[in-house]
Design a protein around this motif. Structure first.
Motif, mmCIF file in Angstrom:
data_model
loop_
_atom_site.group_PDB
_atom_site.id
_atom_site.type_symbol
_atom_site.label_atom_id
_atom_site.label_comp_id
_atom_site.label_asym_id
_atom_site.label_seq_id
_atom_site.Cartn_x
_atom_site.Cartn_y
_atom_site.Cartn_z
ATOM 1 N N ASP A 376 0.874 -1.304 -0.120
ATOM 2 C CA ASP A 376 -0.157 -0.087 0.047
ATOM 3 C C ASP A 376 0.873 1.190 -0.074
ATOM 4 O O ASP A 376 0.502 2.321 0.072
ATOM 5 C CB ASP A 376 -0.887 -0.125 1.201
ATOM 6 C CG ASP A 376 -1.845 -1.124 1.257
ATOM 7 O OD1 ASP A 376 -2.250 -1.616 0.134
ATOM 8 O OD2 ASP A 376 -2.329 -1.573 2.360
ATOM 9 N N GLU A 377 1.960 1.308 -0.293
ATOM 10 C CA GLU A 377 2.875 2.345 -0.196
ATOM 11 C C GLU A 377 2.817 3.409 -1.373
ATOM 12 O O GLU A 377 2.498 2.935 -2.473
ATOM 13 C CB GLU A 377 4.401 2.027 -0.228
ATOM 14 C CG GLU A 377 4.808 1.212 -1.320
ATOM 15 C CD GLU A 377 4.775 -0.020 -1.475
ATOM 16 O OE1 GLU A 377 5.331 -1.094 -2.360
ATOM 17 O OE2 GLU A 377 4.156 -0.519 -0.321
ATOM 18 N N ASP A 378 2.761 4.557 -1.040
ATOM 19 C CA ASP A 378 2.432 5.436 -2.063
ATOM 20 C C ASP A 378 3.096 5.357 -3.200
ATOM 21 O O ASP A 378 4.570 5.165 -3.186
ATOM 22 C CB ASP A 378 2.387 7.046 -1.547
ATOM 23 C CG ASP A 378 1.416 7.206 -0.225
ATOM 24 O OD1 ASP A 378 0.379 6.556 -0.323
ATOM 25 O OD2 ASP A 378 1.685 8.045 0.649
ATOM 26 N N GLY A 379 2.548 5.636 -4.369
ATOM 27 C CA GLY A 379 3.595 5.591 -5.505
ATOM 28 C C GLY A 379 3.853 4.005 -5.911
ATOM 29 O O GLY A 379 4.564 4.056 -7.117
ATOM 30 N N GLY A 380 3.554 3.291 -5.097
ATOM 31 C CA GLY A 380 3.755 1.904 -5.433
ATOM 32 C C GLY A 380 2.772 1.398 -6.774
ATOM 33 O O GLY A 380 1.796 2.053 -7.190
ATOM 34 N N VAL A 381 2.918 -0.108 -7.098
ATOM 35 C CA VAL A 381 2.180 -0.662 -8.250
ATOM 36 C C VAL A 381 0.527 -0.518 -7.837
ATOM 37 O O VAL A 381 -0.190 -0.105 -8.419
ATOM 38 C CB VAL A 381 2.499 -1.914 -8.389
ATOM 39 C CG1 VAL A 381 1.699 -2.676 -9.539
ATOM 40 C CG2 VAL A 381 4.064 -1.979 -8.873
ATOM 41 N N SER A 382 0.512 -0.981 -6.657
ATOM 42 C CA SER A 382 -0.960 -1.032 -6.411
ATOM 43 C C SER A 382 -1.813 0.112 -5.954
ATOM 44 O O SER A 382 -2.811 0.484 -6.518
ATOM 45 C CB SER A 382 -1.010 -1.781 -4.824
ATOM 46 O OG SER A 382 -2.577 -2.055 -4.452
ATOM 47 N N ALA A 383 -0.902 1.176 -5.257
ATOM 48 C CA ALA A 383 -1.574 2.667 -5.222
ATOM 49 C C ALA A 383 -1.934 3.201 -6.534
ATOM 50 O O ALA A 383 -2.832 3.984 -6.716
ATOM 51 C CB ALA A 383 -0.963 3.480 -4.251
ATOM 52 N N SER A 384 -0.734 3.116 -7.619
ATOM 53 C CA SER A 384 -1.029 3.737 -8.811
ATOM 54 C C SER A 384 -2.208 3.224 -9.681
ATOM 55 O O SER A 384 -2.981 3.822 -10.274
ATOM 56 C CB SER A 384 0.212 3.743 -9.526
ATOM 57 O OG SER A 384 1.399 3.915 -8.998
ATOM 58 N N PHE A 385 -2.170 1.695 -9.365
ATOM 59 C CA PHE A 385 -3.485 0.910 -10.232
ATOM 60 C C PHE A 385 -4.707 1.495 -9.710
ATOM 61 O O PHE A 385 -5.667 1.706 -10.367
ATOM 62 C CB PHE A 385 -3.183 -0.630 -9.939
ATOM 63 C CG PHE A 385 -4.452 -1.247 -10.371
ATOM 64 C CD1 PHE A 385 -4.753 -1.466 -11.750
ATOM 65 C CD2 PHE A 385 -5.091 -1.727 -9.262
ATOM 66 C CE1 PHE A 385 -6.061 -2.095 -12.027
ATOM 67 C CE2 PHE A 385 -6.280 -2.493 -9.441
ATOM 68 C CZ PHE A 385 -6.610 -2.745 -10.806
#
Length: 444
Positions: A376-385
């Motif tokens: 869930d880190e900001d700018g990560g894959v999951s957050a960006s998706f």
């Protein structure tokens, strides 16, 4: 004397005598000035009634079709679009959940349950809005209804095996994802394409001018002009105020209906393209994003993120970005452009995070790669998706609202034309009667 009496006695009436005598009496009647005035007035009134009635009937029919589109066709198309989206969301959540937390099955995740429930509800609504049980649309709906429970059972089996540490879970989730992308999503895509195309075809039909009704108004105006000049020449008087007023009123009705028809014909296709096309494009984009996410996670589940997977992901990102740019150029307001810019920024962030994840996989750092993909880190894959998916969902909702507003506005415009033409036609008839009455009174 007997012969003279018999000659003066009325002959025996035959049953068809009134019918035979009617044409002669009518010819004698119109040979008189009052009779001719009466017949001309009746013809004008009939012409006005026919023209106004035809325009009112056409406008009423158009309004009814628009109401049908708003209350039936558009909801069915939206149900198909919602089904398409929710199936893709369910697949993306199932594959991501399988990778992120082996202690929980997919059916315990709220987002997955909501997506499945939405898909089930959308199938039912699409079926209720399909009238023909033998149509291709109904065949697709039945196919989805039949295969969706099997997909759900595969996801459940995958979660159960994964929770117990059995490697068979990866095979189940791969089979489920393959079934979704090869069978369920193509069926949902075809259903959405058919319902959207049907809605667009109905919109295009309603942009065609009502030439028949307009020609009736033109004929009525021409007849009124001829009649008032004839009346002036016949009576050696100035032009009748009643006939002139009726002509002006019917000309106003013609101009109003003509402007409305021209506007519909000229602006209608652009309105269809400006409302239906963005909605279809955004729906397809969101599905493509969800499929890219499923492919991304599935590569980690299988621990085999190949160059083909990366190439496929890069191609999808490039395609999505190109289509978003085209939508931005076609957008008519700055707010929509800003939303699309935000979606493109999220897409670029996802692409960069994905590249870092692939680098970790190739370096053998599988644990960090998984964390980077589902964390869930900001700018990560999951957050960006998630940000990109949320932006697309908002754009879809906005496009649908614009489509419904466009259809509602078109319905109100048709209603206004209908009412105005009816009122002007009735006033014109009253003016014809008022214009004829003084001439008839001169012979009484």
């Amino acid at each position: 004397m007997d012969r003279d009496v018999l000659a003066d006695t009325p002959g025996r009436l035959h049953v068809f005598t009134p019918l035979v005598e009617a044409p002669r009496r009518f010819l004698r009647f119109i040979s008189t000035t009052p009779g001719l005035l009466t017949v001309v007035s009746i013809v004008l009134v009939a012409a006005i009634l026919a023209a106004g009635g035809a325009m009112a009937a056409t406008s009423g029919s158009r309004q009814g079709e628009l109401n049908t589109m708003v209350n039936r066709s558009e909801p069915v198309s939206f149900a198909a679009q919602e089904l398409y989206n929710s199936l893709s969301v369910a697949n993306a959540v199932a594959t991501t959940g399988f990778l992120s937390d082996s202690s929980r099955t997919a059916d315990t995740r709220q987002q997955y349950r909501e997506a499945v429930n939405t898909a089930t509800s959308a199938v039912v609504r699409a079926a209720n809005g399909t009238d023909d049980p033998s149509s291709r649309e109904m065949t697709l709906i039945l196919e989805i209804q039949e295969k969706l429970p099997f997909y759900i059972s595969l996801v459940t089996e995958a979660g159960a095996n994964n929770r117990q540490g059995y490697p068979l879970g990866a095979a189940y989730i791969t089979q489920a994802s393959t079934m979704m992308q090869d069978e369920l999503l193509p069926a949902a895509a075809e259903l959405h394409s058919r319902t959207s195309s049907s809605l667009a075809d109905q919109q295009h039909r309603l942009t065609r001018p009502s030439w028949f009704a307009l020609s009736g108004l033109v004929a009525a105006v021409i007849m009124l002009i001829i009649a008032q000049f004839w009346l002036a020449a016949w009576s050696n008087r100035r032009i009748s105020a009643g006939y002139a007023t009726a002509t002006v009123l019917m000309a106003a009705a013609l101009i109003w209906a003509g402007i409305s028809a021209f506007t519909t014909w000229h602006e209608g296709p652009r309105g269809v393209v400006g409302t239906s096309q963005p909605l279809q494009t955004l729906t397809a984009l969101r599905i493509e994003v969800q499929q890219a996410r499923s492919t991304e996670v599935l590569g980690l589940v299988q621990r085999d993120y190949t160059a083909d997977n990366q190439s496929d992901f890069s191609d999808r990102v490039a395609s999505i970005d190109t289509q978003l740019e085209e939508l931005r150029e076609a957008a008519e307001n700055q707010e929509t452009r800003d939303q699309i810019d935000g979606a493109r920024e999220s897409l670029r962030s996802w692409d960069n995070s994905h590249a870092q994840m692939v680098s970790m996989v190739r370096q053998g750092d599988y644990t960090d790669a998984v964390q980077a993909t589902v964390g869930d880190e900001d700018g990560g894959v999951s957050a960006s998706f998630t940000s990109l998916d949320s932006d697309l969902e908002d754009l879809i909702d906005e496009s649908r609202e614009q489509l419904r507003d466009y259809l509602s506005d078109a319905g109100r415009a048709a209603s206004q034309v209908n009412l105005l033409v009816l009122v002007l036609s009735l006033l014109s008839i009253l003016c014809i009667i008022q214009g004829t009455r003084p001439r008839l009174q001169e012979y009484l």
